[in-house]
Design a protein around this motif. Structure first.
Motif, PDB file in Angstrom:
ATOM      1  N   LEU A   9       0.847  -1.186   0.000  1.00 19.31           N
ATOM      2  CA  LEU A   9       0.000   0.000   0.000  1.00 19.31           C
ATOM      3  C   LEU A   9       0.883   1.235   0.000  1.00 19.31           C
ATOM      4  CD1 LEU A   9      -2.774   1.440   0.353  1.00 19.31           C
ATOM      5  CD2 LEU A   9      -2.409   1.258   2.819  1.00 19.31           C
ATOM      6  N   ASN A  10       0.779   2.047  -1.037  1.00 20.51           N
ATOM      7  CA  ASN A  10       1.506   3.314  -1.091  1.00 20.51           C
ATOM      8  C   ASN A  10       0.763   4.356  -0.264  1.00 20.51           C
ATOM      9  OD1 ASN A  10       3.472   2.312  -2.799  1.00 20.51           O
ATOM     10  ND2 ASN A  10       2.419   2.967  -4.660  1.00 20.51           N
ATOM     11  N   VAL A  11       1.424   4.922   0.718  1.00 22.61           N
ATOM     12  CA  VAL A  11       0.862   5.967   1.569  1.00 22.61           C
ATOM     13  C   VAL A  11       1.519   7.282   1.172  1.00 22.61           C
ATOM     14  CG1 VAL A  11       0.557   6.808   3.912  1.00 22.61           C
ATOM     15  CG2 VAL A  11       0.451   4.356   3.442  1.00 22.61           C
ATOM     16  N   TYR A  12       0.721   8.186   0.607  1.00 18.16           N
ATOM     17  CA  TYR A  12       1.273   9.407   0.020  1.00 18.16           C
ATOM     18  C   TYR A  12       1.321  10.531   1.052  1.00 18.16           C
ATOM     19  CZ  TYR A  12       0.610   6.891  -4.326  1.00 18.16           C
ATOM     20  OH  TYR A  12       0.670   5.939  -5.321  1.00 18.16           O
ATOM     21  N   GLY A  13       2.537  10.909   1.401  1.00 18.11           N
ATOM     22  CA  GLY A  13       2.736  11.987   2.354  1.00 18.11           C
ATOM     23  C   GLY A  13       2.771  11.482   3.776  1.00 18.11           C
ATOM     24  N   HIS A  14       3.885  11.693   4.473  1.00 21.69           N
ATOM     25  CA  HIS A  14       3.994  11.258   5.866  1.00 21.69           C
ATOM     26  C   HIS A  14       4.669  12.323   6.723  1.00 21.69           C
ATOM     27  CE1 HIS A  14       8.234  10.246   4.897  1.00 21.69           C
ATOM     28  NE2 HIS A  14       7.706   9.816   3.753  1.00 21.69           N
ATOM     29  N   ASP A  15       4.528  13.581   6.288  1.00 25.86           N
ATOM     30  CA  ASP A  15       5.113  14.694   7.031  1.00 25.86           C
ATOM     31  C   ASP A  15       4.096  15.805   7.279  1.00 25.86           C
ATOM     32  OD1 ASP A  15       4.844  15.427   4.408  1.00 25.86           O
ATOM     33  OD2 ASP A  15       6.813  16.393   4.230  1.00 25.86           O
ATOM     34  N   TYR A  16       2.819  15.405   7.348  1.00 26.11           N
ATOM     35  CA  TYR A  16       1.765  16.388   7.585  1.00 26.11           C
ATOM     36  C   TYR A  16       1.706  16.742   9.081  1.00 26.11           C
ATOM     37  CZ  TYR A  16      -0.160  15.627   2.899  1.00 26.11           C
ATOM     38  OH  TYR A  16      -0.343  15.561   1.550  1.00 26.11           O
ATOM     39  N   PRO A  17       1.307  17.978   9.407  1.00 27.44           N
ATOM     40  CA  PRO A  17       1.193  18.370  10.821  1.00 27.44           C
ATOM     41  C   PRO A  17      -0.102  17.873  11.436  1.00 27.44           C
ATOM     42  CG  PRO A  17       0.607  20.211   9.415  1.00 27.44           C
ATOM     43  CD  PRO A  17       1.055  19.101   8.488  1.00 27.44           C
ATOM     44  N   THR A  18      -0.250  16.545  11.503  1.00 33.11           N
ATOM     45  CA  THR A  18      -1.496  15.956  12.013  1.00 33.11           C
ATOM     46  C   THR A  18      -1.193  14.892  13.044  1.00 33.11           C
ATOM     47  OG1 THR A  18      -1.432  14.332  10.225  1.00 33.11           O
ATOM     48  CG2 THR A  18      -2.741  16.317   9.852  1.00 33.11           C
ATOM     49  N   PRO A  19      -1.996  14.793  14.090  1.00 38.00           N
ATOM     50  CA  PRO A  19      -1.844  13.685  15.035  1.00 38.00           C
ATOM     51  C   PRO A  19      -2.315  12.387  14.402  1.00 38.00           C
ATOM     52  CG  PRO A  19      -3.777  14.974  15.574  1.00 38.00           C
ATOM     53  CD  PRO A  19      -3.089  15.699  14.457  1.00 38.00           C
ATOM     54  N   ASP A  20      -1.517  11.332  14.512  1.00 36.20           N
ATOM     55  CA  ASP A  20      -1.849  10.095  13.825  1.00 36.20           C
ATOM     56  C   ASP A  20      -1.794   8.891  14.741  1.00 36.20           C
ATOM     57  OD1 ASP A  20      -0.439   7.716  11.848  1.00 36.20           O
ATOM     58  OD2 ASP A  20      -2.317   8.650  11.246  1.00 36.20           O
ATOM     59  N   GLY A  21      -1.503   9.103  16.021  1.00 31.14           N
ATOM     60  CA  GLY A  21      -1.322   7.968  16.887  1.00 31.14           C
ATOM     61  C   GLY A  21       0.075   7.391  16.775  1.00 31.14           C
ATOM     62  N   SER A  22       0.912   8.033  15.962  1.00 32.03           N
ATOM     63  CA  SER A  22       2.293   7.599  15.800  1.00 32.03           C
ATOM     64  C   SER A  22       3.213   8.754  16.130  1.00 32.03           C
ATOM     65  CB  SER A  22       2.540   7.135  14.358  1.00 32.03           C
ATOM     66  OG  SER A  22       3.924   7.013  14.109  1.00 32.03           O
ATOM     67  N   ALA A  23       4.315   8.476  16.801  1.00 33.99           N
ATOM     68  CA  ALA A  23       5.245   9.541  17.159  1.00 33.99           C
ATOM     69  C   ALA A  23       6.107   9.957  15.981  1.00 33.99           C
ATOM     70  CB  ALA A  23       6.143   9.081  18.300  1.00 33.99           C
ATOM     71  N   ILE A  24       6.103   9.163  14.926  1.00 28.73           N
ATOM     72  CA  ILE A  24       7.004   9.421  13.796  1.00 28.73           C
ATOM     73  C   ILE A  24       6.247   9.884  12.558  1.00 28.73           C
ATOM     74  CG2 ILE A  24       8.743   8.400  12.293  1.00 28.73           C
ATOM     75  CD1 ILE A  24       9.300   6.378  14.504  1.00 28.73           C
ATOM     76  N   ILE A  25       5.176   9.190  12.237  1.00 31.28           N
ATOM     77  CA  ILE A  25       4.497   9.414  10.958  1.00 31.28           C
ATOM     78  C   ILE A  25       3.277  10.308  11.145  1.00 31.28           C
ATOM     79  CG2 ILE A  25       3.391   8.275   9.006  1.00 31.28           C
ATOM     80  CD1 ILE A  25       4.965   5.759   9.747  1.00 31.28           C
ATOM     81  N   CYS A  26       3.173  11.345  10.324  1.00 28.00           N
ATOM     82  CA  CYS A  26       2.019  12.237  10.363  1.00 28.00           C
ATOM     83  C   CYS A  26       1.376  12.265   8.989  1.00 28.00           C
ATOM     84  CB  CYS A  26       2.432  13.639  10.793  1.00 28.00           C
ATOM     85  SG  CYS A  26       3.013  13.711  12.499  1.00 28.00           S
ATOM     86  N   LEU A  27       0.139  11.806   8.888  1.00 28.17           N
ATOM     87  CA  LEU A  27      -0.520  11.589   7.603  1.00 28.17           C
ATOM     88  C   LEU A  27      -1.708  12.520   7.418  1.00 28.17           C
ATOM     89  CD1 LEU A  27      -0.563   7.705   7.722  1.00 28.17           C
ATOM     90  CD2 LEU A  27       1.045   9.153   6.511  1.00 28.17           C
ATOM     91  N   PRO A  28      -2.152  12.687   6.156  1.00 30.09           N
ATOM     92  CA  PRO A  28      -3.367  13.476   5.925  1.00 30.09           C
ATOM     93  C   PRO A  28      -4.580  12.824   6.564  1.00 30.09           C
ATOM     94  CG  PRO A  28      -2.666  12.353   3.916  1.00 30.09           C
ATOM     95  CD  PRO A  28      -1.566  12.186   4.909  1.00 30.09           C
ATOM     96  N   ILE A  29      -5.526  13.652   7.008  1.00 34.54           N
ATOM     97  CA  ILE A  29      -6.727  13.195   7.692  1.00 34.54           C
ATOM     98  C   ILE A  29      -7.924  13.355   6.759  1.00 34.54           C
ATOM     99  CG2 ILE A  29      -8.234  13.565   9.668  1.00 34.54           C
ATOM    100  CD1 ILE A  29      -5.495  12.532  10.445  1.00 34.54           C
ATOM    101  N   ARG A  30      -8.739  12.315   6.667  1.00 33.26           N
ATOM    102  CA  ARG A  30      -9.931  12.342   5.839  1.00 33.26           C
ATOM    103  C   ARG A  30     -11.123  11.816   6.628  1.00 33.26           C
ATOM    104  NH1 ARG A  30      -6.842  14.974   3.691  1.00 33.26           N
ATOM    105  NH2 ARG A  30      -5.990  14.891   1.586  1.00 33.26           N
ATOM    106  N   ASP A  31     -12.314  12.098   6.114  1.00 33.47           N
ATOM    107  CA  ASP A  31     -13.548  11.587   6.689  1.00 33.47           C
ATOM    108  C   ASP A  31     -14.039  10.459   5.791  1.00 33.47           C
ATOM    109  OD1 ASP A  31     -16.056  11.046   7.642  1.00 33.47           O
ATOM    110  OD2 ASP A  31     -16.691  13.135   7.787  1.00 33.47           O
ATOM    111  N   TYR A  32     -13.918   9.227   6.273  1.00 32.11           N
ATOM    112  CA  TYR A  32     -14.343   8.062   5.499  1.00 32.11           C
ATOM    113  C   TYR A  32     -15.739   7.635   5.945  1.00 32.11           C
ATOM    114  CZ  TYR A  32      -9.410   7.843   4.263  1.00 32.11           C
ATOM    115  OH  TYR A  32      -8.152   8.153   3.816  1.00 32.11           O
ATOM    116  N   ILE A  33     -16.647   7.516   4.981  1.00 27.81           N
ATOM    117  CA  ILE A  33     -18.041   7.185   5.293  1.00 27.81           C
ATOM    118  C   ILE A  33     -18.504   6.037   4.402  1.00 27.81           C
ATOM    119  CG2 ILE A  33     -18.772   9.042   3.729  1.00 27.81           C
ATOM    120  CD1 ILE A  33     -21.352   9.229   5.375  1.00 27.81           C
ATOM    121  N   HIS A  34     -19.279   5.135   4.988  1.00 29.52           N
ATOM    122  CA  HIS A  34     -19.732   3.967   4.233  1.00 29.52           C
ATOM    123  C   HIS A  34     -20.668   4.396   3.107  1.00 29.52           C
ATOM    124  CE1 HIS A  34     -21.331  -0.007   3.277  1.00 29.52           C
ATOM    125  NE2 HIS A  34     -20.289  -0.489   3.934  1.00 29.52           N
TER     126      HIS A  34
END
Length: 263
Positions: free
Chosen positions: A158-183
Motif C-alpha cells: 500500500l503506497n501511503v502518500y505523504g507522511h510529514d503532515y502536521p497531524t496527530p496520527d497515533g504515531s510519534a514518527i508518521i504524520c498523515l493526511p486526515i480524511r472523513d471516510y463514510i460507508h
C-alpha cells in the motif's frame, strides 16, 4: 420519475429505462427531455473534471424544465479550510465549487429553482450483498479497494502518500493526511432522505449539506482497523506527498442531522 445521471461517458437512468447519449451534447439532452417528464434530477459524481463537470452540467441546467435539482457535490470544495469555508485546492474541487456557485446564482435569479447540494466526503465499503463493490483495474485511486487488493495479494504493498503532515496520527514518527471516510450505503441513505425532503417541500431554495461522519481518520488508522478486523498484516510503503492534497478534510454534519434526520 427521478433520473440519475452519470456524466463519465453517457447518460444512465434508473431501473425503468436507459438512454444512450452524452451529457455534453445538447441535442442528446434535448431528445431525452422531450421524451419524458422528470420529477427531479440527481446529478451524479463525474470523473472527467472540467469537460464533464462544467460543460455537461451547464447543458443539463439549461434543459431542466421543472427547475429541480439534487446535486451530488464533493468535500473537495473545502480544500484546506481555515476560516474561509470553501477554497478548493485542485481542479476537481474547483469544478464542484464552480457548479455550487452557479446553482446558487440560478436560485437567486429565479426563485422557482429548488436545489440541494450534497457534499460527499470519502465513500468506502460496498453493498452488504457483495454484488455491488468497488474493484477497479490497475492501481486504485481510492483507499479501501487499494487496501483490499494488497490484502489479497493483487498488489504488493500500500503506497501511503505523504507522511510529514502536521497531524496527530497515533504515531510519534508518521504524520498523515486526515480524511472523513463514510460507508457508501450511509451516503445512499443520505441521498434518499435529501430527495424525500426535496419532493415534499417547496420552500427549499438552495441549501448544502455535508454527508460524512464529522470525524477525521488517517490512512494508518484505517489500515489498523482493517488489520484488526481481518487479522491480515498489510505491507506499507511511505511515498512523497501528492500535489493538491489537503492536510485534513472533515466538517460538521450537524445540519444534515438536524434538517434531514440523517447521521
Amino acid at each position: 420519475m427521478t433520473c440519475g445521471i452519470n456524466t463519465s461517458f453517457s447518460l444512465v437512468f434508473g431501473s425503468i429505462f436507459s438512454f444512450a447519449g452524452d451529457i455534453r451534447n445538447v441535442d442528446d439532452l434535448e431528445e431525452l427531455f422531450s421524451q419524458t417528464k422528470f420529477d427531479a434530477v440527481i446529478l451524479a459524481n463525474p470523473m472527467r473534471y472540467f469537460d464533464n463537470n462544467l460543460v455537461g452540467s451547464l447543458n443539463l441546467y439549461k434543459l431542466m424544465a421543472k427547475h429541480k435539482l439534487v446535486f451530488s457535490s464533493s468535500a473537495t470544495v473545502y480544500g484546506q479550510p481555515d476560516k474561509i469555508p470553501c477554497v478548493a485546492m485542485n481542479p476537481y474541487g474547483r469544478t464542484k465549487l464552480f457548479l455550487e456557485e452557479i446553482a446558487q446564482d440560478l436560485h437567486k435569479a429565479d426563485q422557482k429553482w429548488r436545489i440541494i447540494l450534497l457534499r460527499y466526503f470519502n465513500p468506502v465499503g460496498a453493498h452488504e450483498s457483495g454484488m455491488l463493490v468497488e474493484d477497479p483495474r490497475g492501481i486504485p485511486n481510492n483507499l479501501m479497494p487499494y487496501i483490499t487488493q494488497v490484502a489479497v495479494g493483487r498488489l504488493p504493498e500500500l503506497n501511503v502518500y505523504g507522511h510529514d503532515y502536521p497531524t496527530p496520527d497515533g504515531s510519534a514518527i508518521i504524520c498523515l493526511p486526515i480524511r472523513d471516510y463514510i460507508h457508501v450505503m450511509d451516503l445512499a441513505d443520505g441521498d434518499v432522505v435529501a430527495l424525500e425532503k426535496f419532493l415534499q417541500r417547496n420552500d427549499i431554495g438552495c441549501v448544502a449539506y455535508n454527508l460524512g461522519t464529522g470525524r477525521g481518520t488517517s490512512v494508518l488508522e484505517m489500515v489498523a482497523a482493517f488489520e484488526k478486523a481481518t487479522g491480515k498484516k498489510l505491507p506499507i510503503k511511505l511515498c512523497p506527498r501528492r500535489p493538491g492534497d489537503a492536510t485534513a478534510v472533515y466538517a460538521s454534519t450537524d445540519k444534515a442531522e438536524r434538517e434531514l434526520g440523517w447521521k
